[in-house]
Scaffold this active site. Structure first.
Site, mmCIF file in Angstrom:
data_model
loop_
_atom_site.group_PDB
_atom_site.id
_atom_site.type_symbol
_atom_site.label_atom_id
_atom_site.label_comp_id
_atom_site.label_asym_id
_atom_site.label_seq_id
_atom_site.Cartn_x
_atom_site.Cartn_y
_atom_site.Cartn_z
ATOM 1 N N GLU A 269 0.977 -1.210 0.012
ATOM 2 C CA GLU A 269 -0.062 -0.167 -0.063
ATOM 3 C C GLU A 269 0.840 1.343 0.044
ATOM 4 O O GLU A 269 0.443 2.509 0.509
ATOM 5 C CB GLU A 269 -0.919 -0.045 1.150
ATOM 6 C CG GLU A 269 -2.009 -0.952 1.171
ATOM 7 C CD GLU A 269 -3.126 -1.001 2.184
ATOM 8 O OE1 GLU A 269 -3.112 -0.165 2.968
ATOM 9 O OE2 GLU A 269 -4.163 -1.623 1.923
ATOM 10 N N GLU B 93 -5.140 -8.577 0.699
ATOM 11 C CA GLU B 93 -5.551 -8.571 2.083
ATOM 12 C C GLU B 93 -7.073 -8.293 1.907
ATOM 13 O O GLU B 93 -7.626 -7.737 1.352
ATOM 14 C CB GLU B 93 -5.289 -7.337 2.743
ATOM 15 C CG GLU B 93 -3.694 -7.561 3.567
ATOM 16 C CD GLU B 93 -3.144 -6.479 4.024
ATOM 17 O OE1 GLU B 93 -1.983 -6.253 4.641
ATOM 18 O OE2 GLU B 93 -3.965 -5.422 4.503
#
Length: 304
Positions: free
Chosen positions: A120, A221
């Site tokens: 991220e 995720e």
């Protein structure tokens, strides 16, 4: 982001069941409940608890807590595969992780199934896409026989932020998607999750063009907090809701043929409270499929 109005068109393009089922993996932390770094024996105990669910885990840093050094021999001993992570946001963290990979990947390619550079980082705006691409390519050049890619929030793949990485020839992408963090009630959570993954996958393949058949796309995720966790607007924490999301969302994604890394394997009771985007205190200690002492919380068997 509420995406309910997009669902009919997106979901219509998704086959009910893929010819090839996706693989389930788990995000695995490198610290014990007392915040000490895990040793090889701790990872072996983790793997003994997880082996009935999966034999695939992903990590976030190769050097922090000597993760690569300690997890690779445990994986070899217990028959697990590991996706090792590189934290590229800073020169120091990248260099430390890269050096750890150089030391522990060679000769262990049977265990290290992939390397992800970044988690991220585009979402956090820690690096530009071009800078991240450069670091991914550096790792690719060092390990030409290992799959190397990156992990980011689904919307950074869908909105074009990651296009330079796709155009740069990277073919392994893991998109994170949390309907919980999108303020979705459990009844809408799985549909939102599928919409997120669909948008990311479709855009990556469109940008890849002629190389679309080389793309390896997965979910990096997803998850839902269990009892003891914090609510986030309409998203209510609780073990029953987590099980419902797992059975409908995660099992459905696997049936579609998409690899899923569930966040996370075990509760991380050492984590301090954080502050959510809504300004409220958030307890992030209860996201595990298993408790901190490695006890399963609910049925993780997907229907056939």
């Amino acid at each position: 982001m509420r995406v309910t109005h997009l669902l009919p068109a997106l979901l219509a393009a998704i086959p009910a069941v893929s010819a090839s089922r996706g693989n389930l993996g788990l995000a695995l932390g490198n610290k014990n409940a007392d915040q000490s770094c895990k040793a090889t024996s701790d990872y072996e105990a983790d793997f003994d608890a997880l082996k009935g669910v999966t034999t695939l885990v992903r990590t976030y840093s190769a050097s922090d807590c000597n993760t690569a050094q300690n997890i690779v021999p445990a994986a070899k001993a217990k028959g697990f595969k590991v996706v090792l992570g590189v934290w590229p946001d800073y020169d120091q963290s990248f260099d430390q992780d890269f050096n750890a990979l150089k030391q522990y990947v060679p000769g262990n390619e049977d265990v290290v199934t992939a390397i992800t550079v970044g988690s991220e980082v585009l979402y956090r705006k820690g690096l530009t896409a071009q800078k991240l691409l450069s670091r991914i390519q550096q790792v690719q050049q060092q390990f030409p026989t290992v799959t190397v890619g990156t992990v980011d929030s689904w919307n950074k793949f869908a909105d074009g932020t990651a296009d330079p990485i796709i155009q740069g020839g990277v073919t392994y992408f893991l998109a994170n998607g949390f309907a919980y963090w999108q303020d979705q009630e459990i009844g809408n959570a799985s549909a939102t999750y599928f919409a997120d993954m669909s948008q990311a996958k479709r855009h990556i393949e469109q940008i890849a063009g002629a190389n679309a058949n080389k793309i390896r796309f997965g979910n990096g995720e997803t998850g839902w907090p269990t009892d003891g966790g914090s609510d986030y607007g309409a998203a209510k924490a609780g073990t029953k809701n987590a099980e419902k999301f797992y059975q409908s969302g995660v099992c459905g994604m696997l049936a579609w043929g998409i690899d899923v890394f569930y966040f996370e394997a075990f509760d991380e009771s050492w984590k301090p409270d954080s502050t959510g985007d809504n300004g409220q205190a958030m307890d992030e200690k209860h996201w595990g499929l298993f408790t901190a002492d490695r006890q399963p919380k609910f049925n993780m068997t997907c229907p056939n």
